[in-house]
Design a protein around this motif. Sequence first.
Motif, short mmCIF file in Angstrom:
data_model
loop_
_atom_site.label_atom_id
_atom_site.label_comp_id
_atom_site.label_asym_id
_atom_site.label_seq_id
_atom_site.Cartn_x
_atom_site.Cartn_y
_atom_site.Cartn_z
N ASP A 93 1.13 -1.22 0.08
CA ASP A 93 -0.02 0.04 -0.02
C ASP A 93 0.92 1.20 0.01
O ASP A 93 1.75 1.52 0.96
CB ASP A 93 -0.99 0.08 1.17
CG ASP A 93 -1.94 -1.17 1.15
OD1 ASP A 93 -2.44 -1.49 0.08
OD2 ASP A 93 -2.47 -1.25 2.23
N GLN A 94 0.68 2.15 -0.84
CA GLN A 94 1.56 3.45 -0.97
C GLN A 94 0.29 4.46 -0.84
O GLN A 94 -0.50 4.56 -1.48
CB GLN A 94 2.03 3.63 -2.50
CG GLN A 94 3.22 2.75 -3.12
CD GLN A 94 4.42 2.99 -2.32
OE1 GLN A 94 4.73 3.81 -1.51
NE2 GLN A 94 5.32 2.16 -2.94
N ILE A 95 0.42 5.23 0.26
CA ILE A 95 -0.31 6.41 0.75
C ILE A 95 -0.05 7.78 0.77
O ILE A 95 1.14 7.98 1.33
CB ILE A 95 -0.75 5.78 2.12
CG1 ILE A 95 -1.49 4.54 2.15
CG2 ILE A 95 -1.99 6.77 2.56
CD1 ILE A 95 -1.81 3.89 3.63
N LYS A 96 -0.64 8.55 0.21
CA LYS A 96 -0.31 9.75 0.19
C LYS A 96 -1.36 10.78 0.87
O LYS A 96 -2.67 10.59 0.48
CB LYS A 96 -0.07 10.64 -1.07
CG LYS A 96 1.25 10.01 -1.83
CD LYS A 96 1.30 10.54 -3.14
CE LYS A 96 2.83 10.07 -3.89
NZ LYS A 96 2.91 10.70 -5.33
N TYR A 97 -1.43 11.25 1.89
CA TYR A 97 -2.70 11.67 2.74
C TYR A 97 -2.17 13.15 3.27
O TYR A 97 -1.34 13.41 3.44
CB TYR A 97 -2.67 10.94 3.99
CG TYR A 97 -3.82 11.14 5.00
CD1 TYR A 97 -5.25 10.55 4.56
CD2 TYR A 97 -4.05 12.34 5.84
CE1 TYR A 97 -6.28 11.06 5.45
CE2 TYR A 97 -4.82 12.64 6.56
CZ TYR A 97 -6.18 12.09 6.36
OH TYR A 97 -7.06 12.32 7.03
N GLN A 98 -3.30 14.21 2.82
CA GLN A 98 -3.08 15.21 2.98
C GLN A 98 -4.37 15.92 3.67
O GLN A 98 -5.23 15.51 3.48
CB GLN A 98 -2.90 16.26 1.84
CG GLN A 98 -1.51 15.96 1.20
CD GLN A 98 -1.43 16.74 -0.37
OE1 GLN A 98 -2.23 16.66 -1.01
NE2 GLN A 98 -0.07 17.22 -0.50
N ASN A 99 -4.16 16.77 4.64
CA ASN A 99 -5.22 17.49 5.50
C ASN A 99 -4.79 18.98 5.56
O ASN A 99 -3.90 19.32 5.96
CB ASN A 99 -5.35 16.80 6.66
CG ASN A 99 -6.17 17.63 7.71
OD1 ASN A 99 -5.73 17.87 8.58
ND2 ASN A 99 -7.19 18.45 7.32
N ALA A 100 -5.92 19.83 5.24
CA ALA A 100 -5.59 21.29 5.28
C ALA A 100 -6.97 21.84 5.99
O ALA A 100 -7.81 21.44 5.86
CB ALA A 100 -5.22 22.08 4.13
N GLY A 101 -6.84 22.89 6.58
CA GLY A 101 -7.87 23.51 7.59
C GLY A 101 -7.58 25.14 7.53
O GLY A 101 -6.52 25.52 7.87
N VAL A 102 -8.73 26.20 7.42
CA VAL A 102 -8.65 27.42 8.01
C VAL A 102 -9.80 27.75 8.99
O VAL A 102 -10.84 27.28 8.62
CB VAL A 102 -8.92 28.17 6.76
CG1 VAL A 102 -10.04 27.96 5.89
CG2 VAL A 102 -8.69 29.72 7.15
N ASN A 103 -9.46 28.33 9.78
CA ASN A 103 -10.32 28.74 10.89
C ASN A 103 -10.34 30.30 11.19
O ASN A 103 -9.15 30.79 11.40
CB ASN A 103 -10.19 28.02 12.33
CG ASN A 103 -10.96 28.84 13.42
OD1 ASN A 103 -10.14 29.42 14.51
ND2 ASN A 103 -12.32 28.26 13.50
N LEU A 104 -11.51 30.68 11.10
CA LEU A 104 -11.79 32.31 11.30
C LEU A 104 -12.57 32.62 12.68
O LEU A 104 -13.55 31.65 12.63
CB LEU A 104 -12.42 33.02 10.17
CG LEU A 104 -11.83 33.01 8.80
CD1 LEU A 104 -12.63 33.49 7.66
CD2 LEU A 104 -10.35 33.41 8.88
N ASN A 105 -12.03 33.08 13.51
CA ASN A 105 -12.72 33.53 14.66
C ASN A 105 -12.90 34.83 15.40
O ASN A 105 -11.82 35.56 14.87
CB ASN A 105 -12.07 32.47 15.83
CG ASN A 105 -10.63 32.72 16.18
OD1 ASN A 105 -10.33 33.71 16.98
ND2 ASN A 105 -9.89 32.03 15.47
#
Length: 815
Positions: free
Chosen positions: A368-380
């Motif tokens: 298994d070759q895995i490329k995982y990405q997560n991104a987020g933006v929060n305005l408060n």
Amino acid sequence: MKFKLMAFLAVWMNIALTFAQAQTPPSKIYGRVLDADGKNIEFATAALLKDSVLVKTTFTEKDGLFSFNKLSYGKYLIKVSVVGSPIYQTDTLVLTANRAVINLADIKIKAGATNLKDVNISGQKAFVERKIDRTVVNVDALISNAGTTAMDVLSKSPGVNVDQNGVISLKGKSGVAIFIDDKPTYLSGADLDNYLRSLPSSSLDQIELMTNPPAKYDAAGNGGVINIKTKKTKIAGFNGGINLSLNQGELSRSNNSFNFNYRKDKLNIFGNLSYNLNNSFTDLDLNRKYKNDDGSAKSYFNQNSYFRRHGNTFNLKTGLDYYASDRTTWGVVLTGMNRISKQVNNNTSNLSNASMQLDSVIRAENIDQIKYQNAGVNLNYRHKFKQAGRELTFDADYLLYRNQTDQTYYNFSYLPSGALKYQDILTGNLPSNIDIYTAKADYSHPLENKWKLDAGVKTAYTKTDNIADYFNTANGKTSADYEKSNHFLYEENINAVYLNMSREGKRFSLQAGLRYENTLSNGHQLGNLIKPDSSFKRTYNSLFPTLYFSYKLDTAGNNQLGLNYGRRIDRPYYQDLNPFFSPLDKFTYYVGNPFLKPSFTQSIELSHTYKNKITTTFGYSWVRDEVNETIEILNGTYYSRPANVGKTRVANVSVNAEINLTKWVKLNSYMEFAKIVSKTDFYTGFLVTNGSYFRANPNLQFKISPSWNAEVNMSYQSKLSNVQFLLGEVHEFGAAVQKKLSAKSTLKLTANDIFRTRIYNGIINNLANTEANWVNRQDSRSVVVSYNYRFGKAFSSPAKHESSGADAEKNRVKN
């Protein structure tokens, strides 16, 4: 996309500047710190408190001066501390319009040879703190937490259990929602396990355990909520820290992090960057005995799988707070994670006849070759009104998850003589996209007689797109495998509103809340040449009450009673609703279930706390339509799928103690006994399981000298029977030592599972004409060396806004 994001952030900050509130009055408290000889003291710590709450801290300059500027009117107190000397405390200082500037008389600090020990002791945190609605674990209180990961820290927390597959349960209940700084991880399954194992313990401050979370939290998570609070610099200026660690078992691993915080005037900038190198293995033996209808042996299956994992993970969190005034704060937080990993599973399967004579051998290499990405933006946004205690907060979040998994499974079948019988290759292309949008607002309002009202609203929208394209190659020919190929689309919208009333008195405290949630979901499985389209829609509404009660039986508070009750929901993981046939190897498949229903839990706990040292808790919970893993064997193939297993009852009693045995030895101990009863209509017939377990986690801490500390920790869990699984007992022993090199640096050495006894084993029951068991060994025995260095110089600045954003949908991402 990047241009749009930057433009949006620019507009957001422009709004913050446009709506900036009036400047605070030019108020100020300042003074100078001298030693007994009248010389200036540099780097003395001055702390400003208002109503016994820490507001700001700062260091003295070379001339011994310190100051706190731009303060609102009210009553203050200042504490000054110098290493090796007693803490100096001022009288109450009152800032008014007529007295907006206070110049303190010179503060003279007397030296005291024996006071260094006193200061160190007062600065130590208890391992566990008890509050009306949660239990708080201070991560740095255990030396053995150094150089490990968030998952390791959780496994040592009272009432938390992490099984061999990384599944987290709290006091015997699974379905725990994991939050980071009051924001959900939006992860589950293998992705949550990988994320927590990539998060260095050096970046963690506290673990909040909530079996019945308040109404402010999303109702998701039958087992409750675990909120992981990361470290944040509480002093102004430019400050930070570097944490390095090497974990050496049979394979080498590493967890490293760098954090910084810069605060001055109206601006606060912060960031945390971590890098995790993961090298691990799992050595799994799986044995099955197939039987005829009369119970006689039909055939045997024995498989050894050796999983080798290697991965590199980068985590980033950075943000900015703008203080428009003492009352108004605008902020933005950016998060990101990038993981590239590879898993290779070499397994050998021996198939034998009823006489245990070898029929064939299957050798496989699954990659298994895995490329995982997560991104987020929060305005408060946060605004404190003039009336003390009134506050309005707003959060908007966008998160995206992108996962690309490429599978290549090589299978070779051999005759008993060793001659090649057959070979094939299965390849899979599995992209997965998840987008989550949330917005929430919370309001707090003080009432008469110390009552407080909290209210809020939230909406969350989730969209997922999962594709699985499989191909078989045999005899030089490649063709699409439509049985396993799939394309699944899912959308979900959750809307919520809550009210919470609380009152904290000298002896009696009460908190009651009610949350309403509305859920709308749509799933669509696209067809192919041999599978038709299918879809489903669900809409349901639910009320979730919570209640907390606390009463001190005596005026000193030595004996305190607590009672809490709550109702919660577990919605299915997004991918569990998808009827994928996902191969783990040639004989093992994971299958989704589009007919899963949400499960509901009600739980109640009664506790007694003695001198804030010993807490005894009695708990009882009942679950309807609990979702659990079920195992079915058809024609020799093993199918694992989630299912609603019916009704489950969990009764438990636990004792958590923190006792000073001597001046230099402290005992932290957690013990728990639980009984679990499950009733379900299983595919083999009506199934009733009745099991119990005992768990203990004692820890001894030794204070050898002001700069040397040591620790010994143990854990034990007895056998556990739950639905289909009978888990064997497991235990381990570890030790750690810490050397404080200076006021800013520390070196720690930890030995984990010294005797390598953390070996998981178990039996799978209620299989049609089949007996099955397994033994699972991992790289658990290791030595960890970690080094921590803190740097920085502080000056006066406003306190940082702790932003909060999206809620529980994050915990349901499972790839």
